[in-house]
Design a protein around this motif. Structure first.
Motif: not given
Lengths: 180, 127
Positions: A128-129, A131-135
């Motif tokens: 989750y983190k 994807v949140l940060n890099n997605g």
């Protein structure tokens, strides 16, 4: 006319609290959330369960809303139709959705769901983190976080199925159980 | 002036930003279908504020619910605050969560792991 009674019995036996079939609009989404919130209030559900169910409802409904937003997913009869149901069986909530998906997207979707289902709680948190940060943020804002968040909040594996309809479409069924 | 005041609605939170005393409040529910549009004015206000910020900036985040569409925008808000913090203002972020709401506490921890500003986790009683 017998059919109506059959429908009723099926829904009663299936412990369906709420069901909807049709186009998911922004207004409908708001209404369903309000109805479910007051139902859970009446049932005096613990705040923890109430919040989990509410959060998952928001993500599911917005998935359907954004999905149907896309012209690619019109069904043959040109209806942006989806199915949405909430059940409560033996105290356990489950949220079910069904919608049409283009065959070419089935594999991608299946891959994402399998990847999520293979993860434990900590792995999901990491993912989750990441994807949140890099997605990349999609124009609609989701950016692939929805399903990960649903899996985290539910605390259970996502049950899903694809039914082949024709050369173009499959029907995607998703069942999300909310851990007590 | 980079001040901002948005009334909360069933799908969007109350937002108050006062550049004069360096205070930002986000409270309520953040579940809009299009969150990028909703958070645009706050992101812009923070960018403007960073040109001449107060010595101290205090941020209160009191969210009851937020959707994943908002979570990216909230991260963007924190990234702006991070820039302000590494500039001329010392930023403090208070993350409120209701007792027993482990998901909201975890959400705060997720942000804390990404953002280089100390978060203060504050447990409040259920309403």
């Amino acid at each position: 006319m017998d059919n109506i009674h059959d429908f009723y019995n099926k829904m009663e036996k299936g412990n369906i609290m709420l069901s909807f079939k049709g186009e998911v609009t922004s207004d409908l989404l708001t209404s369903i959330l309000q109805i479910m919130e007051s139902k859970m209030e009446t049932l005096e559900e613990p705040p923890k369960i109430k919040k989990k169910v509410y959060n998952i409802l928001v993500e599911c409904l917005q998935n359907l809303y954004h999905h149907l937003d896309d012209d690619d997913f019109k069904t043959k009869i040109n209806e942006k139709s989806a199915l949405f149901m909430i059940r409560k069986v033996d105290g356990e909530y489950s949220i079910m959705t069904g919608n049409f998906i283009a065959n070419e997207n089935v594999e991608l979707m299946e891959g994402r769901l399998d990847r999520i289902n293979a993860m434990d709680k900590d792995e999901l948190k990491m993912y989750y983190k990441e994807v949140l940060n890099n997605g990349e943020m999609s124009a609609k804002g989701g950016g692939g976080l929805g399903m990960i968040d649903i899996a985290r909040k539910s605390g259970k594996k996502l049950e899903y199925k694809f039914d082949h309809i024709d050369d173009e479409y499959s029907f995607f069924s998703l069942n999300i159980k909310v851990a007590q | 002036m980079a001040d901002l005041k948005l009334e909360g609605s069933p799908k969007t939170p109350t937002i108050e930003f006062n550049s004069g005393n360096g205070y930002l409040l986000i409270r309520g529910r953040s579940i809009p279908e299009n969150s990028i549009e909703f958070y645009k004015s706050l992101i812009e206000a923070l960018e403007e504020y960073n040109n001449s910020p107060q010595a101290n900036t205090k941020v209160d985040i009191q969210l009851e619910y937020f959707n994943t569409s908002s979570s990216k925008c909230i991260l963007d808000v924190f990234k702006k605050l991070e820039a302000i913090n590494s500039g001329n203002s010392e930023v403090v972020i208070n993350w409120y969560y209701e007792e027993d709401d482990e998901d909201m506490l975890e959400a705060g921890e997720d942000y804390q792991a990404i953002i280089n500003i100390p978060f203060k986790m504050i447990e409040v009683e259920e309403e």
